[in-house]
Design a protein around this motif. Structure first.
Motif, PDB file in Angstrom:
ATOM      1  N   ASN A 198     -55.928 -81.054  20.883  1.00 24.56           N
ATOM      2  CA  ASN A 198     -55.434 -80.563  19.606  1.00 24.56           C
ATOM      3  C   ASN A 198     -56.433 -79.585  18.978  1.00 24.56           C
ATOM      4  O   ASN A 198     -56.035 -78.545  18.449  1.00 24.56           O
ATOM      5  N   ASP A 199     -57.711 -79.899  19.057  1.00 28.57           N
ATOM      6  CA  ASP A 199     -58.739 -78.994  18.540  1.00 28.57           C
ATOM      7  C   ASP A 199     -58.753 -77.674  19.314  1.00 28.57           C
ATOM      8  O   ASP A 199     -58.967 -76.610  18.731  1.00 28.57           O
ATOM      9  N   PHE A 200     -58.508 -77.737  20.616  1.00 28.09           N
ATOM     10  CA  PHE A 200     -58.519 -76.546  21.453  1.00 28.09           C
ATOM     11  C   PHE A 200     -57.399 -75.576  21.072  1.00 28.09           C
ATOM     12  O   PHE A 200     -57.515 -74.365  21.278  1.00 28.09           O
ATOM     13  N   LEU A 201     -56.326 -76.086  20.508  1.00 28.49           N
ATOM     14  CA  LEU A 201     -55.210 -75.218  20.116  1.00 28.49           C
ATOM     15  C   LEU A 201     -55.645 -74.191  19.077  1.00 28.49           C
ATOM     16  O   LEU A 201     -55.121 -73.072  19.055  1.00 28.49           O
ATOM     17  N   ASP A 202     -56.623 -74.536  18.230  1.00 28.77           N
ATOM     18  CA  ASP A 202     -57.168 -73.554  17.284  1.00 28.77           C
ATOM     19  C   ASP A 202     -57.884 -72.434  18.040  1.00 28.77           C
ATOM     20  O   ASP A 202     -57.802 -71.265  17.661  1.00 28.77           O
ATOM     21  N   LEU A 208     -60.778 -73.208  31.172  1.00 27.84           N
ATOM     22  CA  LEU A 208     -59.371 -73.175  30.768  1.00 27.84           C
ATOM     23  C   LEU A 208     -59.109 -71.991  29.841  1.00 27.84           C
ATOM     24  O   LEU A 208     -58.079 -71.326  29.958  1.00 27.84           O
ATOM     25  N   LEU A 209     -60.029 -71.719  28.950  1.00 27.31           N
ATOM     26  CA  LEU A 209     -59.872 -70.589  28.038  1.00 27.31           C
ATOM     27  C   LEU A 209     -59.789 -69.272  28.814  1.00 27.31           C
ATOM     28  O   LEU A 209     -58.972 -68.406  28.489  1.00 27.31           O
ATOM     29  N   GLU A 210     -60.606 -69.132  29.848  1.00 28.43           N
ATOM     30  CA  GLU A 210     -60.540 -67.931  30.690  1.00 28.43           C
ATOM     31  C   GLU A 210     -59.166 -67.809  31.347  1.00 28.43           C
ATOM     32  O   GLU A 210     -58.583 -66.717  31.399  1.00 28.43           O
ATOM     33  N   GLN A 211     -58.656 -68.920  31.847  1.00 30.59           N
ATOM     34  CA  GLN A 211     -57.348 -68.882  32.491  1.00 30.59           C
ATOM     35  C   GLN A 211     -56.245 -68.620  31.469  1.00 30.59           C
ATOM     36  O   GLN A 211     -55.304 -67.871  31.744  1.00 30.59           O
ATOM     37  N   LEU A 212     -56.357 -69.209  30.306  1.00 29.68           N
ATOM     38  CA  LEU A 212     -55.388 -68.951  29.240  1.00 29.68           C
ATOM     39  C   LEU A 212     -55.375 -67.459  28.912  1.00 29.68           C
ATOM     40  O   LEU A 212     -54.305 -66.862  28.751  1.00 29.68           O
ATOM     41  N   HIS A 213     -56.542 -66.853  28.829  1.00 28.50           N
ATOM     42  CA  HIS A 213     -56.670 -65.422  28.567  1.00 28.50           C
ATOM     43  C   HIS A 213     -55.875 -64.628  29.605  1.00 28.50           C
ATOM     44  O   HIS A 213     -55.063 -63.759  29.268  1.00 28.50           O
ATOM     45  N   SER A 214     -56.089 -64.942  30.873  1.00 26.68           N
ATOM     46  CA  SER A 214     -55.383 -64.242  31.959  1.00 26.68           C
ATOM     47  C   SER A 214     -53.879 -64.446  31.879  1.00 26.68           C
ATOM     48  O   SER A 214     -53.099 -63.500  32.067  1.00 26.68           O
ATOM     49  N   GLU A 215     -53.452 -65.670  31.605  1.00 31.89           N
ATOM     50  CA  GLU A 215     -52.021 -65.977  31.549  1.00 31.89           C
ATOM     51  C   GLU A 215     -51.341 -65.310  30.349  1.00 31.89           C
ATOM     52  O   GLU A 215     -50.201 -64.856  30.455  1.00 31.89           O
ATOM     53  N   LEU A 216     -52.033 -65.244  29.222  1.00 31.75           N
ATOM     54  CA  LEU A 216     -51.467 -64.557  28.061  1.00 31.75           C
ATOM     55  C   LEU A 216     -51.285 -63.071  28.361  1.00 31.75           C
ATOM     56  O   LEU A 216     -50.238 -62.486  28.046  1.00 31.75           O
ATOM     57  N   GLU A 217     -52.297 -62.464  28.969  1.00 30.13           N
ATOM     58  CA  GLU A 217     -52.190 -61.045  29.322  1.00 30.13           C
ATOM     59  C   GLU A 217     -51.070 -60.816  30.333  1.00 30.13           C
ATOM     60  O   GLU A 217     -50.297 -59.861  30.198  1.00 30.13           O
ATOM     61  N   LEU A 218     -50.980 -61.677  31.336  1.00 26.54           N
ATOM     62  CA  LEU A 218     -49.927 -61.533  32.344  1.00 26.54           C
ATOM     63  C   LEU A 218     -48.546 -61.629  31.710  1.00 26.54           C
ATOM     64  O   LEU A 218     -47.663 -60.811  31.985  1.00 26.54           O
ATOM     65  N   LEU A 219     -48.352 -62.609  30.843  1.00 24.62           N
ATOM     66  CA  LEU A 219     -47.052 -62.780  30.190  1.00 24.62           C
ATOM     67  C   LEU A 219     -46.726 -61.562  29.327  1.00 24.62           C
ATOM     68  O   LEU A 219     -45.595 -61.066  29.347  1.00 24.62           O
ATOM     69  N   ALA A 220     -47.716 -61.061  28.596  1.00 18.71           N
ATOM     70  CA  ALA A 220     -47.491 -59.904  27.725  1.00 18.71           C
ATOM     71  C   ALA A 220     -47.138 -58.650  28.524  1.00 18.71           C
ATOM     72  O   ALA A 220     -46.377 -57.803  28.051  1.00 18.71           O
ATOM     73  N   GLU A 221     -47.664 -58.551  29.731  1.00 14.86           N
ATOM     74  CA  GLU A 221     -47.464 -57.351  30.552  1.00 14.86           C
ATOM     75  C   GLU A 221     -46.250 -57.433  31.478  1.00 14.86           C
ATOM     76  O   GLU A 221     -45.889 -56.431  32.101  1.00 14.86           O
ATOM     77  N   THR A 222     -45.627 -58.593  31.577  1.00  9.66           N
ATOM     78  CA  THR A 222     -44.512 -58.808  32.499  1.00  9.66           C
ATOM     79  C   THR A 222     -43.203 -58.830  31.713  1.00  9.66           C
ATOM     80  O   THR A 222     -43.151 -59.371  30.611  1.00  9.66           O
ATOM     81  N   SER A 223     -42.151 -58.271  32.290  1.00  3.71           N
ATOM     82  CA  SER A 223     -40.863 -58.266  31.597  1.00  3.71           C
ATOM     83  C   SER A 223     -40.347 -59.696  31.431  1.00  3.71           C
ATOM     84  O   SER A 223     -40.574 -60.554  32.290  1.00  3.71           O
ATOM     85  N   SER A 224     -39.615 -59.915  30.360  1.00  5.42           N
ATOM     86  CA  SER A 224     -39.089 -61.257  30.095  1.00  5.42           C
ATOM     87  C   SER A 224     -38.032 -61.653  31.119  1.00  5.42           C
ATOM     88  O   SER A 224     -37.793 -62.831  31.333  1.00  5.42           O
ATOM     89  N   GLU A 225     -37.412 -60.673  31.768  1.00  5.37           N
ATOM     90  CA  GLU A 225     -36.440 -60.996  32.806  1.00  5.37           C
ATOM     91  C   GLU A 225     -37.121 -61.655  34.010  1.00  5.37           C
ATOM     92  O   GLU A 225     -36.531 -62.468  34.698  1.00  5.37           O
ATOM     93  N   LYS A 226     -38.367 -61.299  34.237  1.00  5.50           N
ATOM     94  CA  LYS A 226     -39.109 -61.877  35.357  1.00  5.50           C
ATOM     95  C   LYS A 226     -39.793 -63.195  34.945  1.00  5.50           C
ATOM     96  O   LYS A 226     -39.659 -64.199  35.629  1.00  5.50           O
ATOM     97  N   ILE A 227     -40.539 -63.160  33.852  1.00  3.19           N
ATOM     98  CA  ILE A 227     -41.190 -64.367  33.313  1.00  3.19           C
ATOM     99  C   ILE A 227     -40.927 -64.383  31.812  1.00  3.19           C
ATOM    100  O   ILE A 227     -41.438 -63.543  31.079  1.00  3.19           O
TER     101      ILE A 227
END
Length: 189
Positions: A92-96, A55-74
Motif C-alpha cells: 500500500n505504501d509503494f502505491l504512493d 519492481l519500480l524499475e520494471q514498473l517504469h518500463s511497463e508504464l512506458e510500454l503501455l503508453a507507447e503501445t496502441s490500446s488495440e494491442k495492449i
C-alpha cells in the motif's frame, strides 16, 4: 501469497487468469474487464523482482510500454509481483511511489495504477470482512490502466460510480460459503 519455493511464471499467470475469470468477471466486480479479456488486450507480466527498487524499475518500463503501445494491442497490463511487497502495508505504501513515478513520467492523467493483493483491506474494515475480497488477488498485482479506456467504459456504463457499492453488496450476498465455491483455493482466507 509468498512461496518458499518459487512458482513458475506460467502458474502465476494461470492463477491470475482463473481469478480474473471466476471472481472479477464471473461476479461482475469490474464490468469493463470482460471486453479486454475477450479481445486478448490484457498483458500479463510476472515480475522476478525481489526488492521494491527492482519492481519500480520494471514498473517504469511497463508504464512506458503501455503508453507507447496502441490500446488495440495492449489495453491494460497486470504487473504481478509474487516475490516482493507481499506485506499489504508495504504494498500500500509503494502505491504512493507508483503514483510519483506516473507524475515523473508525465503519464498521470494518461495512465493510472490500481491495486490488488492477497491481503487487501479497505480502510475502515476488519481484515476478515468479505468486501475486502473484491480486491483480493492470488498475488500482489499492480493493474496499469489507460484513462481513456476508463472514460470509454464509464460512458458505456451509466452507473459507474455505483460499482463499489454494488461490489460490496455482491460480496455480502455471496458470503464466504459462496466465495469458497469459486474454488480459488490459492487465495487465503
Amino acid at each position: 501469497m509468498p512461496q518458499s519455493t518459487p512458482i513458475s511464471p506460467e502458474t502465476v499467470i494461470a492463477h491470475t487468469e482463473e481469478w480474473l475469470e471466476k471472481a472479477v468477471i464471473g461476479l461482475n466486480l469490474c464490468p469493463f474487464a470482460k471486453a479486454v479479456q475477450v479481445k486478448k488486450q490484457i498483458r500479463y507480466v510476472v515480475s522476478e523482482a525481489t526488492t521494491p527498487e527492482a519492481l519500480l524499475e520494471q514498473l517504469h518500463s511497463e508504464l512506458e510500454l503501455l503508453a507507447e503501445t496502441s490500446s488495440e494491442k495492449i489495453d491494460t497490463t497486470l504487473l504481478i509481483h509474487p516475490q516482493v511487497l507481499t506485506d499489504f502495508l508495504d504494498f500500500n505504501d509503494f502505491l504512493d511511489v507508483a503514483d510519483g513515478l506516473l507524475e515523473e513520467l508525465e503519464l498521470d492523467g494518461i495512465l493510472q495504477v490500481a491495486s490488488f493483493h492477497p491481503d487487501f483491506q479497505f480502510d475502515g474494515t476488519e481484515i476478515d470482512d468479505i468486501e475486502n475480497y473484491t480486491n483480493r488477488s492470488p498475488y500482489p498485482v499492480m493493474h496499469l490502466l489507460r484513462e481513456e479506456s476508463i472514460d470509454r467504459a464509464v460512458e458505456a456504463f451509466p452507473d459507474a460510480g455505483m460499482i463499489y457499492e454494488k461490489n460490496i453488496e455482491t460480496m455480502q450476498k455471496l458470503g464466504f460459503e459462496g466465495w469458497d465455491k469459486l474454488d480459488l483455493s490459492y487465495l487465503n482466507k
